[in-house]
Design a protein around this motif. Structure first.
Motif, PDB file in Angstrom:
ATOM      1  N   THR A  62      -4.298  17.133  12.743  1.00  9.37           N
ATOM      2  CA  THR A  62      -2.974  17.716  12.559  1.00  9.37           C
ATOM      3  C   THR A  62      -2.444  17.422  11.156  1.00  9.37           C
ATOM      4  O   THR A  62      -2.666  16.353  10.605  1.00  9.37           O
ATOM      5  CB  THR A  62      -1.978  17.157  13.599  1.00  9.37           C
ATOM      6  N   LEU A  63      -1.772  18.403  10.608  1.00 16.60           N
ATOM      7  CA  LEU A  63      -1.144  18.266   9.297  1.00 16.60           C
ATOM      8  C   LEU A  63       0.359  18.294   9.461  1.00 16.60           C
ATOM      9  O   LEU A  63       0.853  18.939  10.374  1.00 16.60           O
ATOM     10  CB  LEU A  63      -1.589  19.411   8.378  1.00 16.60           C
ATOM     11  N   PRO A  64       1.131  17.655   8.659  1.00 12.54           N
ATOM     12  CA  PRO A  64       0.712  16.780   7.575  1.00 12.54           C
ATOM     13  C   PRO A  64       0.141  15.468   8.127  1.00 12.54           C
ATOM     14  O   PRO A  64       0.540  15.001   9.186  1.00 12.54           O
ATOM     15  CB  PRO A  64       1.991  16.533   6.792  1.00 12.54           C
ATOM     16  N   LEU A  65      -0.764  14.907   7.374  1.00 12.88           N
ATOM     17  CA  LEU A  65      -1.429  13.669   7.759  1.00 12.88           C
ATOM     18  C   LEU A  65      -1.057  12.590   6.752  1.00 12.88           C
ATOM     19  O   LEU A  65      -1.218  12.782   5.549  1.00 12.88           O
ATOM     20  CB  LEU A  65      -2.939  13.891   7.773  1.00 12.88           C
ATOM     21  N   GLU A  66      -0.536  11.498   7.251  1.00 14.95           N
ATOM     22  CA  GLU A  66      -0.160  10.392   6.376  1.00 14.95           C
ATOM     23  C   GLU A  66      -1.204   9.292   6.486  1.00 14.95           C
ATOM     24  O   GLU A  66      -1.484   8.811   7.584  1.00 14.95           O
ATOM     25  CB  GLU A  66       1.221   9.867   6.732  1.00 14.95           C
ATOM     26  N   ILE A  67      -1.781   8.938   5.344  1.00 15.43           N
ATOM     27  CA  ILE A  67      -2.782   7.878   5.287  1.00 15.43           C
ATOM     28  C   ILE A  67      -2.444   6.955   4.128  1.00 15.43           C
ATOM     29  O   ILE A  67      -1.678   7.303   3.233  1.00 15.43           O
ATOM     30  CB  ILE A  67      -4.216   8.445   5.104  1.00 15.43           C
ATOM     31  N   TYR A  68      -3.033   5.778   4.145  1.00 17.70           N
ATOM     32  CA  TYR A  68      -2.832   4.845   3.042  1.00 17.70           C
ATOM     33  C   TYR A  68      -3.761   5.204   1.889  1.00 17.70           C
ATOM     34  O   TYR A  68      -4.836   5.749   2.094  1.00 17.70           O
ATOM     35  CB  TYR A  68      -3.100   3.401   3.483  1.00 17.70           C
ATOM     36  N   ASN A  69      -3.353   4.867   0.689  1.00 22.99           N
ATOM     37  CA  ASN A  69      -4.187   5.134  -0.480  1.00 22.99           C
ATOM     38  C   ASN A  69      -5.515   4.389  -0.398  1.00 22.99           C
ATOM     39  O   ASN A  69      -6.495   4.799  -1.017  1.00 22.99           O
ATOM     40  CB  ASN A  69      -3.450   4.780  -1.772  1.00 22.99           C
ATOM     41  N   THR A  70      -5.594   3.348   0.397  1.00 24.32           N
ATOM     42  CA  THR A  70      -6.834   2.582   0.531  1.00 24.32           C
ATOM     43  C   THR A  70      -7.926   3.368   1.242  1.00 24.32           C
ATOM     44  O   THR A  70      -9.092   2.974   1.206  1.00 24.32           O
ATOM     45  CB  THR A  70      -6.587   1.257   1.266  1.00 24.32           C
ATOM     46  N   HIS A  79       0.837  -1.183   0.000  1.00 27.38           N
ATOM     47  CA  HIS A  79       0.000   0.000   0.000  1.00 27.38           C
ATOM     48  C   HIS A  79       0.879   1.243   0.000  1.00 27.38           C
ATOM     49  O   HIS A  79       1.938   1.264   0.611  1.00 27.38           O
ATOM     50  CB  HIS A  79      -0.906   0.011   1.220  1.00 27.38           C
ATOM     51  N   ARG A  80       0.406   2.243  -0.667  1.00 29.73           N
ATOM     52  CA  ARG A  80       1.148   3.494  -0.725  1.00 29.73           C
ATOM     53  C   ARG A  80       0.626   4.461   0.323  1.00 29.73           C
ATOM     54  O   ARG A  80      -0.552   4.467   0.646  1.00 29.73           O
ATOM     55  CB  ARG A  80       1.001   4.124  -2.098  1.00 29.73           C
ATOM     56  N   ILE A  81       1.514   5.302   0.785  1.00 28.10           N
ATOM     57  CA  ILE A  81       1.130   6.312   1.767  1.00 28.10           C
ATOM     58  C   ILE A  81       0.945   7.642   1.041  1.00 28.10           C
ATOM     59  O   ILE A  81       1.756   8.030   0.207  1.00 28.10           O
ATOM     60  CB  ILE A  81       2.186   6.438   2.872  1.00 28.10           C
ATOM     61  N   ILE A  82      -0.153   8.305   1.374  1.00 29.36           N
ATOM     62  CA  ILE A  82      -0.452   9.625   0.833  1.00 29.36           C
ATOM     63  C   ILE A  82      -0.272  10.624   1.965  1.00 29.36           C
ATOM     64  O   ILE A  82      -0.735  10.392   3.085  1.00 29.36           O
ATOM     65  CB  ILE A  82      -1.903   9.692   0.319  1.00 29.36           C
ATOM     66  N   THR A  83       0.384  11.726   1.691  1.00 29.61           N
ATOM     67  CA  THR A  83       0.563  12.769   2.686  1.00 29.61           C
ATOM     68  C   THR A  83      -0.337  13.943   2.350  1.00 29.61           C
ATOM     69  O   THR A  83      -0.218  14.530   1.279  1.00 29.61           O
ATOM     70  CB  THR A  83       2.037  13.233   2.739  1.00 29.61           C
ATOM     71  N   LEU A  84      -1.259  14.236   3.260  1.00 32.01           N
ATOM     72  CA  LEU A  84      -2.144  15.383   3.088  1.00 32.01           C
ATOM     73  C   LEU A  84      -1.504  16.587   3.755  1.00 32.01           C
ATOM     74  O   LEU A  84      -1.203  16.560   4.940  1.00 32.01           O
ATOM     75  CB  LEU A  84      -3.518  15.107   3.714  1.00 32.01           C
ATOM     76  N   THR A  85      -1.271  17.631   2.979  1.00 38.37           N
ATOM     77  CA  THR A  85      -0.632  18.832   3.522  1.00 38.37           C
ATOM     78  C   THR A  85      -1.593  20.009   3.600  1.00 38.37           C
ATOM     79  O   THR A  85      -1.251  21.036   4.164  1.00 38.37           O
ATOM     80  CB  THR A  85       0.584  19.237   2.668  1.00 38.37           C
ATOM     81  N   LYS A  86      -2.761  19.844   2.995  1.00 37.73           N
ATOM     82  CA  LYS A  86      -3.776  20.896   3.046  1.00 37.73           C
ATOM     83  C   LYS A  86      -5.010  20.342   3.745  1.00 37.73           C
ATOM     84  O   LYS A  86      -5.330  19.165   3.595  1.00 37.73           O
ATOM     85  CB  LYS A  86      -4.132  21.375   1.638  1.00 37.73           C
TER      86      LYS A  86
END
Length: 102
Positions: free
Chosen positions: A26-34, A1-8
């Motif tokens: 809290t940002l940045p937030l790291e979540i999986y692409n799933t 699985h890839r990790i997506i980083t939300l910065t906004k």
């Protein structure tokens, strides 16, 4: 699985958030692409069932995945490819979610 980083920031009042996004401020937030699979499944359910599905969608993060009563409103599509696709996308564990429509 890839990790997506939300910065906004994203709207946290959306009906279609995955469980791992609920309460994350809290940002940045790291979540999986799933996480997007879960959101897409909720959006599809809303498109199919409209206001009937709103309570399910609002409570989706509290629903036990193996509780067949929780998914009973999907009985109209039970045993179809779409039904099992939605179940795979609604897995509470992001590592077990799959985006496979057979």
């Amino acid at each position: 699985h890839r990790i997506i980083t939300l910065t906004k920031p994203i709207p946290m009042k959306s009906l279609f958030l995955s469980p791992e996004l609920k309460g994350k401020l809290t940002l940045p937030l790291e979540i999986y692409n799933t996480s997007s699979y879960y959101s897409l499944a909720l959006l599809l359910i809303y498109c199919l069932y409209g206001s009937e599905s709103k309570k399910f969608i609002q409570d989706s993060h509290n629903i036990k995945y193996n509780d067949s009563k929780a998914f009973s409103f999907l009985n109209a599509i039970f045993s179809t490819n779409l039904y099992y696709f939605l179940l795979r996308c609604l897995q509470p564990n992001p590592h077990k979610r799959t985006f496979i429509y057979i």
